[in-house]
Design a protein around this motif. Structure first.
Motif, PDB file in Angstrom:
ATOM      1  N   VAL A 120       4.472  10.168  -1.998  1.00  0.00           N
ATOM      2  CA  VAL A 120       4.503   8.711  -1.885  1.00  0.00           C
ATOM      3  C   VAL A 120       5.925   8.297  -1.524  1.00  0.00           C
ATOM      4  N   HIS A 121       6.042   7.427  -0.527  1.00  0.00           N
ATOM      5  CA  HIS A 121       7.368   6.978  -0.090  1.00  0.00           C
ATOM      6  C   HIS A 121       7.293   5.509   0.316  1.00  0.00           C
ATOM      7  N   LEU A 122       8.395   5.004   0.865  1.00  0.00           N
ATOM      8  CA  LEU A 122       8.481   3.622   1.334  1.00  0.00           C
ATOM      9  C   LEU A 122       8.179   3.587   2.827  1.00  0.00           C
ATOM     10  N   TRP A 123       7.414   2.555   3.255  1.00  0.00           N
ATOM     11  CA  TRP A 123       7.100   2.463   4.686  1.00  0.00           C
ATOM     12  C   TRP A 123       6.782   1.005   5.036  1.00  0.00           C
ATOM     13  N   SER A 124       6.998   0.678   6.305  1.00  0.00           N
ATOM     14  CA  SER A 124       6.655  -0.663   6.785  1.00  0.00           C
ATOM     15  C   SER A 124       5.201  -0.976   6.468  1.00  0.00           C
ATOM     16  N   CYS A 125       4.940  -2.167   5.978  1.00  0.00           N
ATOM     17  CA  CYS A 125       3.585  -2.557   5.595  1.00  0.00           C
ATOM     18  C   CYS A 125       2.694  -2.690   6.837  1.00  0.00           C
ATOM     19  N   HIS A 126       1.508  -2.066   6.794  1.00  0.00           N
ATOM     20  CA  HIS A 126       0.605  -2.125   7.944  1.00  0.00           C
ATOM     21  C   HIS A 126      -0.849  -2.330   7.540  1.00  0.00           C
ATOM     22  N   GLY A 127      -1.136  -2.372   6.239  1.00  0.00           N
ATOM     23  CA  GLY A 127      -2.482  -2.661   5.773  1.00  0.00           C
ATOM     24  C   GLY A 127      -3.428  -1.484   5.778  1.00  0.00           C
ATOM     25  N   GLY A 128      -2.939  -0.263   6.047  1.00  0.00           N
ATOM     26  CA  GLY A 128      -3.784   0.918   6.081  1.00  0.00           C
ATOM     27  C   GLY A 128      -4.260   1.351   4.705  1.00  0.00           C
ATOM     28  N   ALA A 129      -5.232   2.260   4.713  1.00  0.00           N
ATOM     29  CA  ALA A 129      -5.816   2.727   3.450  1.00  0.00           C
ATOM     30  C   ALA A 129      -4.798   3.425   2.573  1.00  0.00           C
ATOM     31  N   ASN A 130      -3.784   4.044   3.193  1.00  0.00           N
ATOM     32  CA  ASN A 130      -2.771   4.740   2.402  1.00  0.00           C
ATOM     33  C   ASN A 130      -1.753   3.792   1.783  1.00  0.00           C
ATOM     34  N   GLN A 131      -1.968   2.482   1.969  1.00  0.00           N
ATOM     35  CA  GLN A 131      -1.117   1.486   1.313  1.00  0.00           C
ATOM     36  C   GLN A 131      -1.939   0.573   0.399  1.00  0.00           C
ATOM     37  N   LYS A 132      -3.167   0.954   0.110  1.00  0.00           N
ATOM     38  CA  LYS A 132      -4.031   0.166  -0.770  1.00  0.00           C
ATOM     39  C   LYS A 132      -4.044   0.793  -2.161  1.00  0.00           C
ATOM     40  N   TRP A 133      -3.846  -0.027  -3.175  1.00  0.00           N
ATOM     41  CA  TRP A 133      -3.761   0.473  -4.543  1.00  0.00           C
ATOM     42  C   TRP A 133      -4.565  -0.431  -5.472  1.00  0.00           C
ATOM     43  N   THR A 134      -5.209   0.188  -6.445  1.00  0.00           N
ATOM     44  CA  THR A 134      -5.878  -0.556  -7.506  1.00  0.00           C
ATOM     45  C   THR A 134      -5.037  -0.417  -8.766  1.00  0.00           C
ATOM     46  N   LEU A 135      -4.529  -1.550  -9.244  1.00  0.00           N
ATOM     47  CA  LEU A 135      -3.610  -1.535 -10.386  1.00  0.00           C
ATOM     48  C   LEU A 135      -4.371  -1.781 -11.687  1.00  0.00           C
ATOM     49  N   PRO A 136      -3.826  -1.300 -12.809  1.00  0.00           N
ATOM     50  CA  PRO A 136      -4.495  -1.524 -14.104  1.00  0.00           C
ATOM     51  C   PRO A 136      -4.428  -3.004 -14.508  1.00  0.00           C
TER      52      PRO A 136
END
Length: 569
Positions: A553-569
């Motif tokens: 996991v790293h930092l990247w420009s936001c693009h809305g892809g599945a690898n930037q989607k998270w479900t938080l507690p």
């Protein structure tokens, strides 16, 4: 402080003749009480040929701005008794190890007693093995390209060092890259636009000048000042003067670190509406009032829990105010009746003076007077609204606190700025807001689930600083249990989700690190399921769009892809 005679060291150099026709930085809006500064230019490494010109420039500034100058390269001046004579100490293009242990201790005590520090250019190339100094200066030098023209983006146009500058300030100098980003511990005043020159290595967030409070004292640093020609530039001389005045305590500023704010006004009035007569001119990203009684209000939306910051300036005995917590209306009287006004008018009655909740609660006038800059200079308000509690900060100092108990009113609602009437001339800049998410954000604890149903995980279950964050099949292990505080930190095993080195570059390592409150440990959940770091404007991302166990996991420009989607507690 007590006045002392001065012996000024060093002679004029040839360039000073060419500078004779240069217009020096103008005096402050009101004359400062006299003070003394020490200019220290000892070098144990590279020596800048601009040092003599810089010394003479500071002398010239002092001659027209009520301060006297002692210039020295003798580190024996660094004793507790001698340093107490000065309101500010300027490290002018120092390099290398210039103070011994005893002298370092004396300087540290001086800062701890409320002294001021100004670092010019290679002051950041000094005392690498002294952590106190590194924290004071804010960042150490890393490298630089060739001397060239570049664009400076001025972030803070209220500080005396940058209030005179345009939003884009173009000049020629030697542009430093720094080993770390100082933003987490300082208020960045200006950054470099790396697209405007060659050789920048810090990315989109490249601080160039900043201020901070540290260990009881005040510090200002500028990366400018390598070239002799710099000191002939009126704008650079004004920049230097403003930094000296801040360090010496002759002008006040909010130098607390700042991140996560969104601009409501920084030149564009989109989203704003005028209610009532008069209005505001809009020039140079500055709103200036005329006529009235009216209100320019942010009609685009209402706010509930937030920190509102804005910069303002009076020209004389003027009147204005900032309104909060009112319903939408094109009648300015509605804001007065249904909301609350934080007043701007230093000469009115105590409950109607600058910093008061108008006609409701007076400020701490002693704290207000200590923090207030006079007419002609910029000031910064922070209005911190948490539920029905309002705290008012002036130039970083808390001056009022109020809790609304009137059931007919609320602190939640629209915000606006007042144009009080003809002759009441007040200007505003850089109106920005950071939403807090709730009066008392409730942390959630549990797994953070991402691409492929995999969990955010600490490699090898380690709690050591620097542990790589990855995704892994969800197991319920402690290394996958995260505590998420809305708009703030994400924690596991007692430490924080952190961006290595405060980097803003794509691919920057996301790791576990001891919590320190820095901007590189701030995360905000977005409505699209992404998790963003406000300092960089970039997202928590799984490298390569992979869902494999161990994917980094790293930092990247936001693009809305599945690898930037998270479900938080």
């Amino acid at each position: 402080m007590r006045r002392h005679p001065r012996t000024l060291l060093g002679g004029a150099v040839a360039l000073l003749a060419a500078m004779a026709c240069t217009v020096p930085a103008g005096p402050a809006a009101a004359a400062d009480a006299p003070y003394d500064v020490l200019v220290f230019s000892k070098t144990a490494g590279f020596r800048h040929d601009a040092i003599p010109v810089g010394i003479q420039t500071i002398r010239d500034l002092g001659a027209t701005n009520t301060f006297t100058v002692t210039a020295t390269e003798d580190a024996n001046h660094f004793t507790t008794g001698n340093l107490s004579r000065y309101e500010a100490v300027i490290f002018l293009n120092t390099t290398g190890d210039v103070l011994n242990d005893t002298q370092q201790s004396a300087f540290q005590s001086y800062i701890g007693s409320g002294g001021g520090f100004v670092g010019v250019h290679s002051a950041a190339d000094t005392e690498y093995n002294w952590p106190f100094y590194g924290n004071l200066v804010g960042a150490y030098f890393a490298s630089h390209p060739a001397i060239q023209q570049a664009n400076i983006k001025v972030e803070d146009r209220a500080h005396a060092a940058t209030a005179h500058a345009p939003q884009t300030w173009t000049r020629t100098d030697e542009w430093y890259n720094f080993r770390t980003n100082p933003r987490a511990g300082a208020r960045v005043l200006a950054t470099l636009d790396e697209s405007s020159y060659s050789g920048g290595s810090m990315g989109a967030d490249h601080p160039h000048a900043w201020c901070k409070t540290y260990s009881g004292g005040r510090a200002f640093y500028t990366g400018g000042g390598h070239t002799q020609a710099s000191y002939a530039e009126p704008a650079f001389r004004a920049h230097l003067l403003g930094g000296i005045r801040y360090a010496a305590g002759r002008t006040k500023a909010d130098c607390r670190p700042e991140s996560g704010y969104a601009a409501l006004y920084n030149g564009s009035t989109t989203g704003w509406s005028q209610a009532g007569p008069g209005g505001f001119t809009n020039s140079d990203a500055t709103l200036s009032s005329y006529g009235g009684l009216g209100l320019l209000w942010y009609s685009a939306r209402q706010f509930t829990n937030y920190s509102l910051k804005l910069d303002w300036r009076m020209l004389g005995d003027d009147n204005s105010g900032v309104f909060i917590g009112f319903p939408p209306s094109n009648d300015p009287n509605s804001a007065m009746t249904n909301g609350y006004e934080v007043q701007i008018d230093a000469t009115d009655a105590p409950d109607r003076t600058t910093g008061s909740i108008y006609a409701v609660k007076a400020p701490d006038t002693a704290a207000r007077d200590a923090a207030l800059n006079p007419p002609g200079e910029w000031n910064t308000f922070e209005l911190l609204v948490e539920g029905e509690r309002l705290q008012v900060f002036l130039n970083g100092a808390k001056i009022n606190e109020f809790t609304n108990t009137d059931p007919a009113r609320s602190l939640a609602g629209h915000i606006g700025i007042q144009n009080h009437g003809t002759g009441d001339d007040v200007s505003f800049r850089n109106i920005r807001l950071r939403e807090l998410g709730g009066p008392t954000p409730t942390p959630g604890t549990g797994p953070i689930v991402g691409i492929g149903g995999k969990c955010l995980d600490l490699r090898n279950g380690s709690s050591a600083d620097g542990t790589q964050v990855q995704i892994w099949s969800c197991s319920g292990a402690a290394s996958q249990q995260w505590t998420v505080t809305p708009g703030s930190t994400i924690r596991a095993l007692g430490k924080c989700l952190d961006i290595s080195g405060s980097s803003t570059a794509n691919g920057a390592k996301v790791q576990l690190w001891t919590c320190h409150g820095g901007a590189n440990q701030n995360w905000q959940a977005q409505s699209d399921g992404s998790v963003r770091n406000p300092q960089s404007g970039k997202c928590l991302d799984v490298s390569g769009n992979s869902s494999a166990d161990g994917a980094v996991v790293h930092l990247w420009s936001c693009h809305g892809g599945a690898n930037q989607k998270w479900t938080l507690p």
